[in-house]
Design an enzyme around this catalytic site. Structure first.
Site, PDB file in Angstrom:
ATOM      1  N   CYS A 187     -38.050   7.309 -60.310  1.00  0.00           N
ATOM      2  CA  CYS A 187     -38.056   8.457 -59.403  1.00  0.00           C
ATOM      3  C   CYS A 187     -39.469   8.864 -59.017  1.00  0.00           C
ATOM      4  O   CYS A 187     -39.795   8.974 -57.844  1.00  0.00           O
ATOM      5  CB  CYS A 187     -37.335   9.642 -60.044  1.00  0.00           C
ATOM      6  SG  CYS A 187     -37.416  11.150 -59.055  1.00  0.00           S
TER       7      CYS A 187
ATOM      8  N   LYS B  70     -40.645  10.713 -50.422  1.00  0.00           N
ATOM      9  CA  LYS B  70     -40.778  12.012 -49.761  1.00  0.00           C
ATOM     10  C   LYS B  70     -42.179  12.176 -49.171  1.00  0.00           C
ATOM     11  O   LYS B  70     -42.360  12.826 -48.136  1.00  0.00           O
ATOM     12  CB  LYS B  70     -40.479  13.156 -50.736  1.00  0.00           C
ATOM     13  CG  LYS B  70     -39.104  13.090 -51.365  1.00  0.00           C
ATOM     14  CD  LYS B  70     -38.002  12.770 -50.360  1.00  0.00           C
ATOM     15  CE  LYS B  70     -36.738  12.274 -51.025  1.00  0.00           C
ATOM     16  NZ  LYS B  70     -36.731  10.869 -51.421  1.00  0.00           N
TER      17      LYS B  70
ATOM     18  N   HIS C  73     -33.982  38.134 -42.557  1.00  0.00           N
ATOM     19  CA  HIS C  73     -34.071  37.770 -41.139  1.00  0.00           C
ATOM     20  C   HIS C  73     -35.539  37.787 -40.698  1.00  0.00           C
ATOM     21  O   HIS C  73     -36.281  38.660 -41.081  1.00  0.00           O
ATOM     22  CB  HIS C  73     -33.273  38.785 -40.292  1.00  0.00           C
ATOM     23  CG  HIS C  73     -33.418  38.560 -38.820  1.00  0.00           C
ATOM     24  ND1 HIS C  73     -32.713  37.596 -38.139  1.00  0.00           N
ATOM     25  CD2 HIS C  73     -34.203  39.176 -37.898  1.00  0.00           C
ATOM     26  CE1 HIS C  73     -33.047  37.625 -36.863  1.00  0.00           C
ATOM     27  NE2 HIS C  73     -33.948  38.580 -36.689  1.00  0.00           N
TER      28      HIS C  73
END
Length: 469
Positions: free
Chosen positions: A47, A56, A448
């Site tokens: 990994c 990644k 938000h």
């Protein structure tokens, strides 16, 4: 070999230093257990060194390149970007090396005895370690945890050769971008590398035997990802079977059957991404009661095998073969050994993530799985084009889907596709772990403007209460 009477003695010997093994070792050390970790190649395992982390790093490069190419839509004018592929690959390796050093430091700080070499069960609570010079050492182990991970599955007609036929290791260490790349397998690994190499200019063809890409994902997510990646120029062949392959000095010729048709695909390189197989060889399992089925060790609650005192966790113990699942199992296994856990092992919710462009992530059941189980469900779906943050960052393609039990309100599954899907999925994983129902999720206040508001809207949508659609 050291005399058995003078062999160092440990409460726990962990075989394998990947995300399952090294985390298990660290937790064991926290619990004051005398701990040894045996690793034959690189601490951090596949990994960290050849999988999750370096891919990644490459995909981050691809995402940055994609943003630069579309910068004019944001009012930023730049010239055509130039890619230094050697530096791209070099940075990926640097990231892995940095984290490898970090794992080494953590183990040293925790007091874990680290032995570099190959380990074999030698019976009667003993583990035999052979280092790279061939020197053997015998360890006494009250408990042994096998965390040897998995490796790429090869196709008999396309064995890895390091040049034309790649596994994930070769894809992570290529010297240049191939002009044409065929990818066999449209699971997470295949789709991520297809996305990366296509972004750097390779002409990519993905060949998948199943009826759709990402066959383990929700059907709507699979369809969306395939359509989006096809717009990037990637060719997909589903329900396609590889029947022949010819490897030459200049490339590979593939013969593929798709229904009644046969196609020839010529590619400079081929990436084989058809799954993983557990690393069970050379462990001395034949001298024990440990059972192996289809390349994986059979393990029950807390990782217990049929051999007393021997446990197996992570990829070598079977699907889902995910790093975070391995780490979780490692911790639970060690805590069981230490007497902190008992009874039946609780079933953990394990999220799955795909870091291609677009990203996708899921946890729990798909809609099809829930319906097949006979559950009456409520399904909510919210498109990101209704989300202010997604529009503001010019990434309004994608959606979030929720699946609830209509009778109890239990969250059965959640499926995301679009920007930062892999960073958002933990919210639904946490909700499922806490056994939250739609009531708690509806009452949760989401900030938000954020992409996470779409998670709230997808819950509301399942009950006909979505506000922004």
């Amino acid at each position: 070999m050291a005399d058995h009477n003078t062999s160092p003695e440990f409460d726990v010997v962990v075989i394998g230093g990947g995300p399952g093994g090294y985390v298990a070792a660290l937790r064991a050390a926290q619990l004051q257990l005398r701990t040894a970790l045996v690793e034959r190649e690189n601490l951090g395992g596949i990994c960290l060194n050849w999988g999750c982390i370096p891919t990644k790093a490459l995909l981050h490069t691809a995402d940055t390149l994609r943003r630069i190419r579309h910068a004019e839509a944001l009012g930023i004018r730049v010239g055509p970007p130039q890619v230094d592929f050697t530096q791209v690959m070099g940075r990926s390796r640097q990231v892995s090396q940095r984290l490898n050093r970090g794992v080494t430091h953590l183990l040293r700080k925790a007091g874990v005895t680290v032995l570099m070499g190959s380990a074999e069960l030698a019976g009667k609570g003993r583990v035999e370690v052979t280092d790279t010079q061939g020197t053997k050492q015998s360890l006494k182990a009250k408990n042994t945890i096998i965390a040897t991970g998995a490796r790429a599955r090869e196709l008999p007609m396309l064995p890895f050769d390091g040049k034309r036929v790649w596994g994930y290791r070769e894809a992570l260490s290529a010297k240049e971008v191939p002009q044409t790349l065929a990818v066999i397998g449209a699971g997470a690994i295949g789709m991520e590398f297809a996305s990366f190499y296509a972004s750097l200019g390779a002409k990519v063809t993905v060949i998948e035997a199943a009826a759709r890409v990402l066959p383990a994902s929700d059907e709507e997510v699979s369809a969306f990802v395939q359509q989006a990646m096809a717009k990037e120029g990637i060719r997909f062949m589903t329900e396609a079977r590889l029947v022949a392959a010819q490897v030459g000095s200049a490339g590979v010729a593939l013969s593929v059957e798709q229904g009644a048709d046969r196609h020839q695909i010529d590619a400079e390189c081929v990436l084989v991404a058809v799954g993983l197989v557990g690393n069970v060889q050379g462990l001395g399992l034949e001298k024990t009661r440990v059972a192996v089925d289809r390349g994986c060790i059979q393990a029950g609650d807390w990782g217990q095998t049929a051999e007393p005192g021997v446990y197996a966790i992570g990829d070598v113990a079977g699907a889902p073969m995910l790093a975070h699942k391995a780490s979780h199992e490692g911790i639970e296994c060690v805590e069981y050994i230490a007497g902190q856990r008992s009874g039946r092992q609780p079933q953990a919710l394990i999220p799955a993530c795909v870091y291609s462009h677009p990203q996708s992530a899921s946890v729990g059941q798909t809609e099809a799985q829930a319906r097949a189980a006979g559950t009456k469900v409520r399904v909510g779906k919210f498109p990101l084009e209704g989300n202010g943050k997604a529009i503001a960052i010019d990434e309004a393609q994608g959606f979030i889907k929720t699946v609830f039990d209509d009778v109890t309100g239990q969250l059965l599954g959640a499926h995301l596709v679009g920007p930062e899907a892999t960073e958002l999925i933990h919210g639904f994983t946490l909700a499922g772990t806490l056994e939250a129902t739609e009531a708690e999720l509806m009452e949760t206040v989401f900030p938000h403007p954020t992409l996470s508001e779409s998670m709230h809207e997808a819950v509301l949508a399942a009950y006909g209460r979505a506000i922004h659609i």
